[in-house]
Motif scaffolding. Sequence first.
Motif, PDB file in Angstrom:
ATOM      1  N   THR A   1       0.873  -1.179   0.000  1.00 41.18           N
ATOM      2  CA  THR A   1       0.000   0.000   0.000  1.00 41.18           C
ATOM      3  C   THR A   1       0.908   1.226   0.000  1.00 41.18           C
ATOM      4  OG1 THR A   1      -0.014   0.126   2.397  1.00 41.18           O
ATOM      5  CG2 THR A   1      -1.743  -1.205   1.378  1.00 41.18           C
TER       6      THR A   1
ATOM      7  N   THR B   1      -0.714  -6.638  -1.720  1.00 40.30           N
ATOM      8  CA  THR B   1      -1.966  -6.267  -2.377  1.00 40.30           C
ATOM      9  C   THR B   1      -1.684  -6.090  -3.874  1.00 40.30           C
ATOM     10  OG1 THR B   1      -3.608  -4.536  -2.667  1.00 40.30           O
ATOM     11  CG2 THR B   1      -1.536  -3.838  -1.704  1.00 40.30           C
TER      12      THR B   1
ATOM     13  N   ASN C   1      -2.666  -2.168  -6.942  1.00 39.20           N
ATOM     14  CA  ASN C   1      -1.954  -1.216  -7.809  1.00 39.20           C
ATOM     15  C   ASN C   1      -1.771  -1.779  -9.212  1.00 39.20           C
ATOM     16  OD1 ASN C   1      -1.514   0.770  -5.822  1.00 39.20           O
ATOM     17  ND2 ASN C   1       0.118  -0.475  -4.953  1.00 39.20           N
TER      18      ASN C   1
END
Lengths: 437, 274
Positions: free
Chosen positions: B37, B53, B56
């Motif tokens: 993040t 994650t 993006n």
Amino acid sequence: MKAKSIFAGLLGLAVTGTAGHAATTITIATVNNSDMIVMEKLSSQFEAQNPDIRLHWVTLEENVLRQRVTTDIATHSGQLDLITVGIYEVPIWGKLGWLSPFTAIPASYKVDDLLPSIRNALTVDGKLDAVPFYGESSFTIYRTDLLQAKHLTMPENPTWSQIADLAGKISDPAHGVYGICLRGKPGWGENMGTIADIANSFGGRYFDMDWHPLLTSAPWKQAVGFYVKLLKDSGPPGVVSNGYNETLALFASGKCGMWVDATVSASFLNNPATSKVAGKVGYAAAPYATSKVGSHYLWAWTLAVPKTSRKAEAAKRFALWATSPAYIELVARTNGWGAVPPGTRSSTYRNPDYLKAAPYAPAVLAAMQSADPNHPVTQPVPYTGISYVGIPEWQDIGTDIGQQVAAAVSGQMSVDDALKQAQDDTTRAMTQGGYLR
Amino acid sequence: MRRAPAATRLSLSVLGWIVGGITFFPIFWMAITSVKTEAQAISSTPLLFFRPTFENLANMIDGGDYLHFATNSVIVSFGSTAAALLLGIPAAYAMAYYPTHRTKDLLLWMLSTKMMPSVGVLVPVYLIFRDAGLLDTRIGLVGIYTLANLPIAVWMLYSFFRDVPHEILEAARMDGAGFLQQMLWLLLPLAAPGIAATALLTIILSWNETFWSINLTSSDAAPLTAFIASFSSPEGLFWARLSAASLLAIAPILALGWMTQRQLVRGLTFGAVK
């Protein structure tokens, strides 16, 4: 008969084809700010309302954007129809006749609702040369929890000596918390954005009324000496590597007790997704030394139409849409009031929903209303601009001064030597620019 | 040939791994930053272990118009490489096999054009592109990349051709082979590793070129370098998004380099050991 039918068919195709190609495509050059990203996403609504206009986006890094736009305008290429420019460029380019002014503004745009300080800065010879997309000033940002833990209070209008005192008390390098973080990376839009405000409030002028540099004057020595000592005593290590984004990252990760910088930082720091200190941040006016005049800057990103655009009417239609009160309401409806572009319209700061979503709004408005680029310092000066000098040579001069001050911060030279070098370089640049003989 | 002592071999091996690790580290760090993040990406204590994650990367492909930029990169880098080889091979052939007393000067002059900063010729090039209607076109970018890479292509091809013995071509000529036959059946196959290395190098140089791609394109012809540049923000956190954009931008050329590494190394060392 058959030939006639084919001809009629082709004619029909040509007519419908012409109608299908009637849309005007405008190319918009912009920077990658969160407000700009929202604008790009919502622009499909503008295209739906204006089927005769199609939008093409070119997103560039800030300095590359300046270079692209300057090349495009200077060579009359007309590649860009709408450009994102800062408040520094608008008066300079406006006087050069590079921008097409906004003359036919509809009543629904409510031009009188624009913040007077911003509107004045974008008006050249009585004409609005650009429309503001978002605006900002600077103020003091501090960690309420750190001050409370030491039973300290932040004054509403702190002086720089009070800030230095507080910074010393809350600094705890052993636990990775530094009393104050300020920009240190050399550049006219980086460390000079902070240093100019400090110098102004110490009464330091860049130039006298005959454009002679005054960088070795007593106020400048006091201001830069204070800045260097403050960062040495209570700042983080490696300050000269920290620009706006790096300092934002430091504060957001809980490494800074205080920070004096852009009001737009508040929305990042208030957001738990991007800040570890959300909910523990307070805001006060920018610090001052001997005068509040020029202690906080004024900046805005604006939309302007280059004179070279062949689709100026369509470009202006979009610019007015993207900076209108209706657009602000659209952002509020789709992304929430906390996401609306700040610092452009008085009505935004009267809206109870916005004031609820942005508790820092009154401090932002107060800073923006009191920042006057036409009077950046108590004594008279021949230039406009608070954190910059509104002349084309400023980018080079400002960056050079920033490099000398950074050398003083890193200990490569003394403050006096750094300012002497900056004075000599600036004198040379002003002589070359024809300001001095 | 005597083998080096075991200790020397081990030291060299360790040194090789260290140099390789240092070279690869920025790419590794970029790759892991791309799955963080924004808050994790700017953490002042570098994070090695975290919950990744892929938001993006997904956003880049969904909303970043990645495929449009990638297609442009492929077209301009392969197109300019083909053009550079088409012009460079005959030029290098002439200089290698029919040199005059000015050949060396000519080669040095060609190389000297690379020493001028690109920004020095930005305005004249921009005006030429404007008048020729080449701004924001792939053909314009292919042209400027071809010109930029031609000196290096000619130099490399010249040195590879010089390593092909003259006698082989002379023998072919005596057997009645014409220019095209000498080229197609002898010179090109013999210098193939060198030509492949030249092609790969010019593809990589074109793929990574930033200055001209940003200044001469807007949207239609913008390649991946312009895509990366668009994620830098003057105000706000962007490192994770920028890393994701960079990873996607270098992924195709990294894969190409990986697949052709044997040919690349063979070509670049072609003629180095006699």
